[in-house]
Each structure stands twice: as structure tokens, then as C-alpha cells.
Motif scaffolding. Structure first.
Motif, PDB file in Angstrom:
ATOM      1  N   TYR A  83      -3.046  -3.992  -8.668  1.00  0.00           N
ATOM      2  CA  TYR A  83      -2.035  -3.970  -9.414  1.00  0.00           C
ATOM      3  C   TYR A  83      -2.176  -3.785 -11.181  1.00  0.00           C
ATOM      4  O   TYR A  83      -1.892  -3.035 -12.007  1.00  0.00           O
ATOM      5  N   ASP A  86       0.615  -1.162   0.584  1.00  0.00           N
ATOM      6  CA  ASP A  86      -0.133   0.115  -0.106  1.00  0.00           C
ATOM      7  C   ASP A  86       0.922   1.063   0.145  1.00  0.00           C
ATOM      8  O   ASP A  86       0.575   2.414  -0.324  1.00  0.00           O
ATOM      9  N   HIS A 141      -3.480  -8.674  -4.032  1.00  0.00           N
ATOM     10  CA  HIS A 141      -2.738  -8.022  -4.786  1.00  0.00           C
ATOM     11  C   HIS A 141      -3.602  -7.696  -6.244  1.00  0.00           C
ATOM     12  O   HIS A 141      -3.101  -6.280  -6.396  1.00  0.00           O
TER      13      HIS A 141
END
Length: 613
Positions: free
Chosen positions: A317, A250, A313
């Protein structure tokens, strides 16, 4: 009890071929060799640390001596030889550490033991770990025995540095190259162990452990033990990042957002927050390089499999990668790599990192080589410049603009701002400076709303004189523009080409030579009623067209009244490509010269010259 605690790397060490993780190409070969009785007299297991070399050597030694192997060629674990091996009381399996037994005398003792047949089982197995630590004399003493051992003797050598072993030793062994264990295999193995140990884990946290271990299962299990003790059995992504002293993804997402917004102040404040937590500058730069690499991989679906991040994630991305242009990512990677190389020699390391991040904030602006920077982004993070009062200037000669140009007035010389950074030039419609001209009586004229706002905000310069007839001409031109804008024009090829030529002249007048040259290469294709296609001869020219698309949309809308759609396409010119790829040799160059000048050929033939190329 505390004294009975065994670390996971020992407690869950594989005992059969099937439990070895990530080395199927080797375990399958060894099991088939045992099944068909094709056992070699010497094996060499080589590869990185913690990938299972010694473990496979022990499993192989245990299996070939098992009295009742399973149909799948695994040790039964019940017979006497299996039990003696489990209790470390076997007289047929010997382990030697070459790091501490590397002399000729140690090898001589080993060769003396080889002469005696096994007391129990079929084979005597000698496992020599870190065999590359043997001295050259010890290797030479070992050659004869290694090449022609007794039929019951098998040597299993293990090393992490195969290149240090003598070629004569390598030629006498069957070599098995162990590979690094993949991240997915490590994560799966850690999850199974966590279930057995009753640990609460997150897949993202286990993924970080697997990445940090760099393919070494032993390191991954050691980190799992440490973090489970640190978190009291609840292993989360945040606790894993904190314990391993790593920066959360983050942080890099927020840092990239500040860079794309050219927010220098926000970038430096975010860096300060991280430095206060004790992170070193090289950790930040290294993590940023990895983050930029991941963003670059997300630009192409074919490279998505190279993205080594937690599954949670990956959507983030891909979303962030769509916001960052490829030119920005590549330029940022070059800058970060250079900073990482120079970090060790930097005296003020914090300033070194800050300068890198400041440069990255302006990478997006620098990648627009033609100077076409987006509006209102060049000063983000810095206070706005104070208005500059210009001294009295003589009035330059003014040409009345054509009716198609909107809000065209007298152009003033560009003011000089004492700013450390260049300020992007706004389009000419906004660059016009409306001047409040003192008149005996106010002149009423119809103007558009943006023009009224510019007149109210611009400070009146002193000493400016314009003739009354000139003011009337300007008023008439502006009134005609306002009237013409309200009527939508039919989009034709002639009108589009005419407006596009005017737009290119405006770019040329702003001294944007690179952008002007690229726009000149574009060809217009008009598809009524509302589509204009820009055909580019190359991908580079198309990139410039994409950067100018929003400005062209606004320009065509203002002058036609039609909400046009501007699209781009690449159509390479075969003639241009052939000319670019053609490289003449020296004889061919001379032939071309003779075609242009016939006297050159007669001179060579008359003097019978031999040209030395």
C-alpha cells in the motif's frame, strides 16, 4: 462424535473477567467494585452485539456469589455455587429474555420472586437481556422494585439500544458502555483458538475475518467455524476471501495501475473478469472506495495507524500510494462515492459501473487543470489516430525566430481530429510540422537527428509554396541552433530568467491560461553552477511547479547545455495572505468609501444621516 460438537462461540465463551477480550475498562471496574464491596443494586450493560454484555453479566453474577474468590477477584470454579452455576442448576441467578417476556404480568412475577431471600449464597441476581423490548407499562411497573430492591437483590440489564430505554430507568442504574472489539484483539483471540483446535491459519486470513465481523466476537467465531469446515482446517487468505465473497486486494492494485496508466481497455477487461465470477457491481465499487481510502492514508505517516489492512499488505500500500498523486485519489473518491449512491437507481448497473471506471481512467488527466497532460498518455487503451491530409493552405506570414529557439519552422493551422476525447497538445518542439517542399534542387542543411526523423515521417501537403530566401533564413537559424547547443553556457540569473520568460510565453501562446498565471507567481533563485529553485507563494502553485519540473529540466538543458537541477520551495507572502484573510464589515466599507470621496462624508454630516447597515 457429531452430536457433541459445540460451536466456538459457546465452547470458548469467557468464564472469568481476565478472559474477556477488549473490555478491560469494564472488567477492571467490576473487579474493584467486588474487592471493595461497592456493588450497586442495578447495572445497565449497553453496546453493540457480540461484545460481551451477557457474558460479563454472567461472570459478575457468578463471582459475587462465589464462596472462595481468588485474590484477583475471580470465581474459584470449585465451590458449590460455582458448580451449580456451571451446571445451570443455580436458584440464585435468573435470566429473563425481555423480547418474549415484555408484559406487565411478566414483570409482576419477577417482583414477586424478589421478595424471597436466596437459598444459597449472598445475592439473587436477575439478568434481563434485551431490556429495551419491555413495554412502557412494564417499565413503569418495574420502576419501584428497581429503585429500592431488597439488599440481597441485584439487577443486571443488557441492551443494544440504550436510547429506547426510559430515562427513569437509566437514572436508577450504573451504566457501562461496551465498545466494539478492535481488529487486533479479535485476531489475537482467533489465533489462540486456532492453536487449541489444531487449525493452520494465516494472519492475513484472520485479519479479514476480524474486519468482516465489524467488532463482533461472536460473528468472528462463527465465520472461523464456517471457513475451517470449508477449507478442511487450512485457513488461508485466498480461501477466506473466496468464502466470504470478497475481492482480493491484488484486484484493486491492478485496477488502480490501469487507471493511472489511463488504460481504458485493460480496466474494462479486468472488470469483466470479476463480473464473470459472480461479483456484484456494488461490491466492486464499495471495495474500490475502501482501497482508495487506504491509499490516501498512506500519504501521511501520522495517518498510517488508521490503515486497517493485514501487515503483509502494508508495504504494498505504501509503495502504490507513492505512485498515485493525492489529487487523483481525492477526485477518484468523489467519483466512486457518487457512483455508489446512484447505483441502486441505475437501470443498467453494469454500464453504470463501467462509466465510473472510464471516468476514473481520465481523472489523472482532469486533475491537471491547466491541460498539462503527460506525453503519450491521452490515447492509452485506444487505437492511434490515422494521419490527416490537410487541404492546400495559403502561406501565412513568417517571422524568423531568435537563435535560441530550436527547430523553429513555419507554424501550420492546427488540424481538427474527429476524436471523442481531447488530445493533449505536445510541446512546440514536437508540434512543429516539417513540410517536404518541392524544389528544383535539393537543399542541404545541417539539422539535428529528431528533426530528420520528423521530416521523414511527415506527409508532404499539396499546394505549399515558400520563397527560396525564406528557406535559406530558416536553414541558417537551424544551423546556428545546432552549433550553439554543443557549447555549454554558464548558468546565470539573467540567462535563467530570460529562458524562463520565453518558456512562459510559450505556455501563453498555447492558451494555457491557468498554468501561465501560476507560473507567473513563481520566483527564480539561481545557485550556480547547476541549480534553479522555483519559489512558490502557496502549495497550490508549488504543485503546478512540480508538474512542470521535467519539462523545465529539458528546456533549460536544450538552451544552456547544462544538466540543471530544478527544485521547488514554498515561501508564503505575508502581505498577500493578510489581504486574502481581511474581510471588511459594512461600516468599514463605508469608511473606506469616505476616504476616497470626501464629499460623501460632508453629505452625511450636513444632512445628519444615520446609515442603516
Amino acid at each position: 462424535m457429531a452430536e457433541n460438537y459445540i460451536v466456538s462461540a459457546r465452547k470458548y465463551r469467557p468464564q472469568t473477567f481476565d478472559t474477556v477480550v477488549g473490555q478491560e475498562h469494564i472488567t477492571t471496574t467490576l473487579k474493584n467494585a467486588i474487592r471493595h464491596q461497592h456493588l450497586a443494586h442495578a447495572y445497565l450493560f449497553c453496546g453493540p452485539r457480540g461484545v460481551g454484555k451477557t457474558t460479563c453479566a454472567r461472570i459478575l453474577a457468578r463471582t459475587i456469589n462465589c464462596e472462595n474468590p481468588t485474590p484477583d477477584m475471580e470465581a474459584c470454579g470449585v465451590c458449590n455455587t460455582c458448580q451449580s452455576f456451571k451446571n445451570n442448576t443455580s436458584f440464585n441467578i435468573f435470566e429473563l429474555d425481555a423480547a418474549s417476556n415484555n408484559s406487565v404480568d411478566d414483570i409482576r412475577n419477577l417482583t414477586d420472586q424478589v421478595r424471597f431471600a436466596p437459598q444459597q449464597g449472598k445475592y439473587k441476581i436477575y439478568i434481563i437481556d434485551e431490556v429495551h423490548m419491555l413495554s412502557a407499562a412494564a417499565f413503569n411497573a418495574f420502576l419501584k422494585t428497581l429503585e429500592e430492591p431488597p439488599p440481597y437483590a441485584i439487577f443486571i440489564l443488557a441492551t443494544t439500544e440504550k436510547h429506547k430505554i426510559l430515562p427513569t430507568i437509566l437514572s436508577r442504574c450504573q451504566i457501562f458502555d461496551f465498545k466494539r472489539i478492535t481488529t487486533n484483539d479479535i485476531v489475537g483471540h482467533l489465533q489462540s483458538i486456532a492453536v487449541k483446535e489444531g487449525l493452520q491459519t494465516e494472519e492475513a486470513g484472520l485479519h479479514v475475518i476480524a474486519q468482516k465481523s465489524e467488532g463482533c466476537m461472536r460473528d468472528a467465531l462463527s465465520m472461523l467455524d464456517r471457513i475451517s469446515s470449508f477449507t478442511n482446517g487450512v485457513l488461508t487468505y485466498s480461501s477466506t476471501m473466496e468464502h466470504l465473497n470478497l475481492l482480493d486486494a491484488d484486484f484493486y492494485f491492478r485496477l488502480t495501475d490501469h487507471m493511472l496508466a489511463q488504460d481504458v481497455s485493460g480496466t474494462l477487461l479486468l472488470l469483466d473478469q470479476v463480473l464473470e465470477k459472480g461479483f456484484e457491481g456494488d461490491v466492486i465499487i464499495g471495495g474500490l472506495a475502501e482501497h482508495l481510502r487506504n491509499l490516501l492514508l498512506c500519504k501521511d505517516q501520522r495517518m498510517a495507524k488508521l490503515l486497517d489492512v493485514p501487515n503483509d499488505h502494508k508495504p504494498v500500500y505504501f509503495e502504490k500510494a507513492n505512485q498515485a498523486p493525492p489529487a487523483f485519489i481525492l477526485s477518484a473518491l468523489n467519483a466512486v462515492s457518487a457512483t455508489e449512491l446512484e447505483y441502486k437507481n441505475a437501470t443498467n448497473k453494469r454500464l453504470h459501473v463501467e462509466l465510473c471506471l472510464i471516468r476514473l481512467c481520465y481523472v489523472l488527466q482532469a486533475t491537471h487543470t491547466a491541460g498539462d497532460v503527460k506525453k503519450n498518455t491521452s490515447n492509452v487503451g485506444f487505437p492511434a489516430a490515422a494521419p490527416v491530409v490537410l487541404p492546400p493552405q495559403p502561406a501565412p506570414p513568417v517571422n524568423i525566430p531568435v537563435p535560441q529557439v530550436q527547430n523553429t519552422v513555419v507554424a501550420e493551422p492546427a488540424p481538427v481530429y474527429n476524436k471523442p476525447e481531447p488530445v493533449a497538445s505536445p510541446p512546440p518542439q514536437q508540434q512543429v510540422q516539417q513540410q517536404a517542399i518541392p524544389q528544383p534542387q535539393p537543399v542541404t542543411r545541417p539539422v539535428s537527428q529528431p528533426a530528420q526523423q520528423q521530416q521523414q515521417s511527415a506527409p508532404p501537403p499539396a499546394g505549399r509554396r515558400v520563397s527560396r530566401s525564406l528557406i535559406g533564413d530558416i536553414d541558417a537559424a537551424m544551423a546556428n541552433n545546432t552549433t550553439n547547443q554543443q557549447v555549454a553556457k554558464e548558468l546565470t540569473k539573467e540567462l535563467a530568467e530570460s529562458l524562463y520568460d520565453q518558456y512562459k510565453k510559450r505556455i501563453q501562446a498555447e492558451q494555457k491560461s491557468m498554468l501561465y498565471s501560476q507560473l507567473t507567481l513563481l520566483k527564480l533563485e539561481v545557485y550556480p553552477p547547476d541549480e534553479i529553485k522555483l519559489v512558490a507563494p502557496s502549495e497550490i502553485t508549488e504543485m503546478y511547479a512540480l508538474d512542470q519540473r521535467n519539462e523545465l529540466l529539458e528546456y533549460f538543458r536544450e538552451h544552456t547545455g547544462v544538466l540543471v537541477r530544478v527544485t521547488t520551495a514554498v515561501k508564503e507572502d505575508a502581505t498577500v495572505i493578510a489581504q486574502q484573510k481581511t474581510v471588511l464589515s459594512k461600516p468599514e466599507i463605508f469608511e473606506e468609501m469616505m476616504k476616497k470621496n470626501a464629499e460623501l462624508r460632508r453629505l452625511r454630516e450636513g444632512l445628519n444621516l444615520q446609515i442603516d447597515y
